[in-house]
Design an enzyme around this catalytic site. Structure first.
Site, PDB file in Angstrom:
ATOM      1  N   LYS A  40       0.843  -1.203   0.000  1.00  0.00           N
ATOM      2  CA  LYS A  40       0.000   0.000   0.000  1.00  0.00           C
ATOM      3  C   LYS A  40       0.871   1.243   0.000  1.00  0.00           C
ATOM      4  CE  LYS A  40      -4.234  -1.423   2.451  1.00  0.00           C
ATOM      5  NZ  LYS A  40      -5.023  -1.200   3.693  1.00  0.00           N
ATOM      6  N   SER A 127     -10.866   5.685   6.632  1.00  0.00           N
ATOM      7  CA  SER A 127      -9.764   6.581   6.288  1.00  0.00           C
ATOM      8  C   SER A 127      -9.917   7.066   4.845  1.00  0.00           C
ATOM      9  CB  SER A 127      -8.423   5.872   6.470  1.00  0.00           C
ATOM     10  OG  SER A 127      -8.249   5.496   7.809  1.00  0.00           O
TER      11      SER A 127
HETATM   12  P1  ADP Z   1      -6.761  -1.950   7.823  1.00  0.00           P
HETATM   13  O1  ADP Z   1      -6.060  -1.562   6.558  1.00  0.00           O
HETATM   14  O2  ADP Z   1      -5.986  -2.912   8.684  1.00  0.00           O
HETATM   15  O3  ADP Z   1      -8.201  -2.339   7.676  1.00  0.00           O
HETATM   16  P2  ADP Z   1      -7.733   0.493   8.984  1.00  0.00           P
HETATM   17  O4  ADP Z   1      -6.908   1.606   9.514  1.00  0.00           O
HETATM   18  O5  ADP Z   1      -8.630   0.781   7.846  1.00  0.00           O
HETATM   19  O6  ADP Z   1      -6.690  -0.641   8.683  1.00  0.00           O
HETATM   20  O7  ADP Z   1      -8.620  -0.124  10.146  1.00  0.00           O
HETATM   21  C1  ADP Z   1      -8.040  -0.633  11.321  1.00  0.00           C
HETATM   22  C2  ADP Z   1      -9.121  -1.209  12.205  1.00  0.00           C
HETATM   23  O8  ADP Z   1     -10.016  -0.176  12.593  1.00  0.00           O
HETATM   24  C3  ADP Z   1      -9.996  -2.269  11.538  1.00  0.00           C
HETATM   25  O9  ADP Z   1     -10.336  -3.255  12.500  1.00  0.00           O
HETATM   26  C4  ADP Z   1     -11.225  -1.525  11.133  1.00  0.00           C
HETATM   27  O10 ADP Z   1     -12.367  -2.366  11.080  1.00  0.00           O
HETATM   28  C5  ADP Z   1     -11.340  -0.544  12.273  1.00  0.00           C
HETATM   29  N1  ADP Z   1     -12.074   0.654  11.855  1.00  0.00           N
HETATM   30  C6  ADP Z   1     -12.018   1.283  10.670  1.00  0.00           C
HETATM   31  N2  ADP Z   1     -12.868   2.334  10.624  1.00  0.00           N
HETATM   32  C7  ADP Z   1     -13.479   2.354  11.836  1.00  0.00           C
HETATM   33  C8  ADP Z   1     -14.507   3.176  12.408  1.00  0.00           C
HETATM   34  N3  ADP Z   1     -15.081   4.155  11.712  1.00  0.00           N
HETATM   35  N4  ADP Z   1     -14.892   2.920  13.668  1.00  0.00           N
HETATM   36  C9  ADP Z   1     -14.287   1.921  14.370  1.00  0.00           C
HETATM   37  N5  ADP Z   1     -13.378   1.086  13.878  1.00  0.00           N
HETATM   38  C10 ADP Z   1     -12.957   1.295  12.623  1.00  0.00           C
END
Ligand code: ADP
Length: 161
Positions: A40, A127
């Site tokens: 990524k 994100s």
């Molecule tokens: P990854 O690339 O490992 O999915 P992220 O940063 O997108 O990394 O997400 C990390 C963790 O945070 C994952 O378990 C995801 O489900 C959780 N997550 C993502 N968005 C939210 C949110 N809006 N509220 C709570 N948890 C979230």
């Protein structure tokens, strides 16, 4: 018991932060760790993401911030975490998360994956959505901690977002 909360956090959102705050109440220690994924190309450097998480969690006891590459279960072992914590926003997260949880369990059965349901008010946040809104000049201050909003403004060359 200690939990590892791994993710890309590119950038940290209020959804992530809500999960960290709730986990900090449940566990003796929570290690929030940025996964350095060679596949990524992140919008924010590792150092920026670590700083975003450090400043947003400074008020919390028992929260450590780190980074790792390689297998999450190996890092869980190194950080003495018995639990890998993940958030579930919607059904769409479930299939992928279940596959990862099963894979990790097959690699390290002593490490349990626990899921926390995300807060409803943050369940639409990701994100990528935050970056998309900020790129086009939308207000993201209800989506991310203040320091991240400033970083997004700088990233997209805007004085305020
Ligand atoms: P990854 O690339 O490992 O999915 P992220 O940063 O997108 O990394 O997400 C990390 C963790 O945070 C994952 O378990 C995801 O489900 C959780 N997550 C993502 N968005 C939210 C949110 N809006 N509220 C709570 N948890 C979230």
């Amino acid at each position: 018991m200690r939990a590892l909360y791994p993710g890309s956090f590119d950038p940290l959102t209020l959804g992530h932060l809500d999960l960290i705050e709730r986990a900090a109440r449940l566990f003796d220690g929570v290690v929030v760790a940025v996964l350095q994924n060679p596949g990524k190309q992140p919008a924010f450097s590792l150092e920026q993401r670590l700083e975003q998480i450090r400043s947003a969690t400074a008020h919390l006891n028992g929260v450590e911030v780190g980074s790792f590459d390689g297998l999450t279960v190996d890092f869980a072992g190194r950080s003495e975490a018995q639990v890998i914590l993940r958030g579930l926003r919607a059904l769409s997260d479930f299939e992928f998360e279940l596959q990862i949880a099963h894979t990790n369990h097959s690699l390290a059965p002593q490490v349990e994956t626990l899921f926390l349901a995300t807060a409803v008010r943050h369940s639409f946040l990701s994100s990528s959505v935050v970056k998309e809104v900020a790129r086009f000049g939308g207000d993201v201050r209800h989506m991310v901690p203040p320091g991240v909003a400033d970083d997004l403004a700088r990233l997209f060359n805007r004085t305020s977002v």
